[in-house]
Scaffold this active site. Structure first.
Site, mmCIF file in Angstrom:
data_model
loop_
_atom_site.group_PDB
_atom_site.id
_atom_site.type_symbol
_atom_site.label_atom_id
_atom_site.label_comp_id
_atom_site.label_asym_id
_atom_site.label_seq_id
_atom_site.Cartn_x
_atom_site.Cartn_y
_atom_site.Cartn_z
ATOM 1 N N ASN A 22 68.489 -21.236 -8.390
ATOM 2 C CA ASN A 22 67.406 -22.006 -7.771
ATOM 3 C C ASN A 22 66.605 -22.689 -8.864
ATOM 4 O O ASN A 22 66.567 -22.197 -9.996
ATOM 5 C CB ASN A 22 66.452 -21.059 -7.023
ATOM 6 C CG ASN A 22 66.963 -20.679 -5.661
ATOM 7 O OD1 ASN A 22 68.115 -20.903 -5.324
ATOM 8 N ND2 ASN A 22 66.095 -20.075 -4.880
HETATM 9 O O1 PMT Z 1 58.823 -21.400 -11.835
HETATM 10 P P1 PMT Z 1 58.137 -22.745 -11.699
HETATM 11 O O2 PMT Z 1 58.972 -23.886 -12.215
HETATM 12 O O3 PMT Z 1 56.747 -22.728 -12.319
HETATM 13 O O4 PMT Z 1 57.948 -23.042 -10.141
HETATM 14 C C1 PMT Z 1 57.113 -22.210 -9.395
HETATM 15 C C2 PMT Z 1 57.698 -21.959 -8.008
HETATM 16 C C3 PMT Z 1 57.710 -23.261 -7.223
HETATM 17 C C4 PMT Z 1 59.135 -21.387 -8.097
HETATM 18 C C5 PMT Z 1 56.765 -20.877 -7.327
HETATM 19 O O5 PMT Z 1 55.465 -21.378 -7.233
HETATM 20 C C6 PMT Z 1 57.283 -20.487 -5.948
HETATM 21 O O6 PMT Z 1 57.050 -21.142 -4.939
HETATM 22 N N1 PMT Z 1 58.037 -19.349 -5.902
HETATM 23 C C7 PMT Z 1 58.747 -18.894 -4.686
HETATM 24 C C8 PMT Z 1 60.038 -19.633 -4.595
HETATM 25 C C9 PMT Z 1 60.848 -19.229 -3.382
HETATM 26 O O7 PMT Z 1 61.981 -18.803 -3.537
HETATM 27 O O8 PMT Z 1 60.256 -19.335 -2.214
HETATM 28 P P2 PMT Z 1 60.901 -18.966 -0.773
HETATM 29 O O9 PMT Z 1 60.025 -19.642 0.185
HETATM 30 O O10 PMT Z 1 62.369 -19.297 -0.744
HETATM 31 O O11 PMT Z 1 60.771 -17.392 -0.718
HETATM 32 C C10 PMT Z 1 59.669 -16.750 -0.102
HETATM 33 C C11 PMT Z 1 59.312 -15.483 -0.835
HETATM 34 O O12 PMT Z 1 60.373 -14.522 -0.703
HETATM 35 C C12 PMT Z 1 59.028 -15.622 -2.319
HETATM 36 O O13 PMT Z 1 57.960 -14.749 -2.643
HETATM 37 C C13 PMT Z 1 60.326 -15.138 -2.979
HETATM 38 O O14 PMT Z 1 60.096 -14.582 -4.276
HETATM 39 C C14 PMT Z 1 60.764 -14.062 -1.978
HETATM 40 N N2 PMT Z 1 62.220 -13.808 -1.910
HETATM 41 C C15 PMT Z 1 63.078 -14.772 -1.483
HETATM 42 C C16 PMT Z 1 64.428 -14.482 -1.356
HETATM 43 C C17 PMT Z 1 64.890 -13.182 -1.717
HETATM 44 N N3 PMT Z 1 66.197 -12.851 -1.646
HETATM 45 N N4 PMT Z 1 64.013 -12.252 -2.138
HETATM 46 C C18 PMT Z 1 62.692 -12.540 -2.244
HETATM 47 O O15 PMT Z 1 61.885 -11.682 -2.634
#
Ligand code: PMT
Length: 210
Positions: A22
């Protein structure tokens, strides 16, 4: 207080030379770790592969895959007060790893994908949760609706949403704009600023919630 923070991407290997990942530089998660340390807190930083130096005084755990990140998070829960899951964890991984490089001459391979384990949801589902659980939501549309759905579905105390489709914000950039969602309250907007300044504001708000 003790923070557990995840940062950066995960990489899911396809064969010895290829992986799916990602977008994430780790800047946001590392900035939160630095801000927590600067505020006098203890930090366990569980990081996927990034090109950033370790924040001095952070307890670093380096991982590559979503499975390794899941295991590292669960192995480091003792004594934490706040878990902030900022990592961009791959949602899918190949069903099987090819031990040999997949040859181009065989044509484009069809890869079977399986979901990775959701680390945030696994913490939300813990029967006895003695720490604040903070998730991130990286969205390209319907920020509030999607963030509130994550808040409920993954049983978090807080979800911090960022719009990753806006130019110059979110992934890889030095700036971001965040909205903090808690159940039954209006979102708190932290307007566009450097990730360092946003992290300071965030740590202040999260540590006051204890
Ligand atoms: O690293 P940078 O370049 O500074 O960018 C920052 C960022 C944009 C990555 C950061 O601010 C951010 O948004 N991080 C979450 C990214 C993400 O994967 O979001 P999501 O909406 O897909 O996931 C939701 C949540 O579930 C997140 O807390 C993620 O860590 C968690 N997750 C997702 C999938 C998984 N298998 N396990 C998880 O714990």
């Amino acid at each position: 207080m003790k923070f557990l923070i995840t940062a950066g991407p995960t990489r899911e290997p396809i064969d010895p030379v290829r992986y799916i990942s990602n977008r994430s530089s780790g800047k946001m998660g590392y900035a939160i770790a630095q801000a927590a340390l600067d505020a006098g807190h203890e930090v366990v930083l569980i990081s996927g592969p990034v090109a950033l130096p370790a924040p001095p005084r952070a307890q670093m755990v380096r991982v590559t895959t979503a499975d390794e990140m899941y295991d590292a998070v669960h192995a480091n829960l003792v004594g934490i007060d706040i878990a902030v899951l900022c990592a961009a964890v791959a949602d899918f991984k190949p069903a099987a790893f090819s031990p040999h490089k997949i040859k181009k001459k065989l044509g484009a391979p069809i890869i079977e994908w399986v979901p990775t384990r959701d680390i945030l949801a696994s913490l939300g589902a813990l029967p006895e949760k003695y720490f604040r659980l903070v998730g991130f939501a990286a969205e390209t549309e319907d920020l509030e609706k999607n963030a509130r759905e994550k808040l409920k579905k993954k049983q978090c105390d807080v979800v911090i949403a960022n719009d990753v489709s806006a130019p110059g914000l979110g992934f890889e950039s030095d700036e971001n704009e965040l909205t903090i969602y808690l159940p039954y309250q209006s979102g708190i907007v932290l307007p566009r600023a450097s990730k360092g300044d946003l992290a300071k504001a965030l740590v202040k708000i999260l540590s006051a919630m204890q």
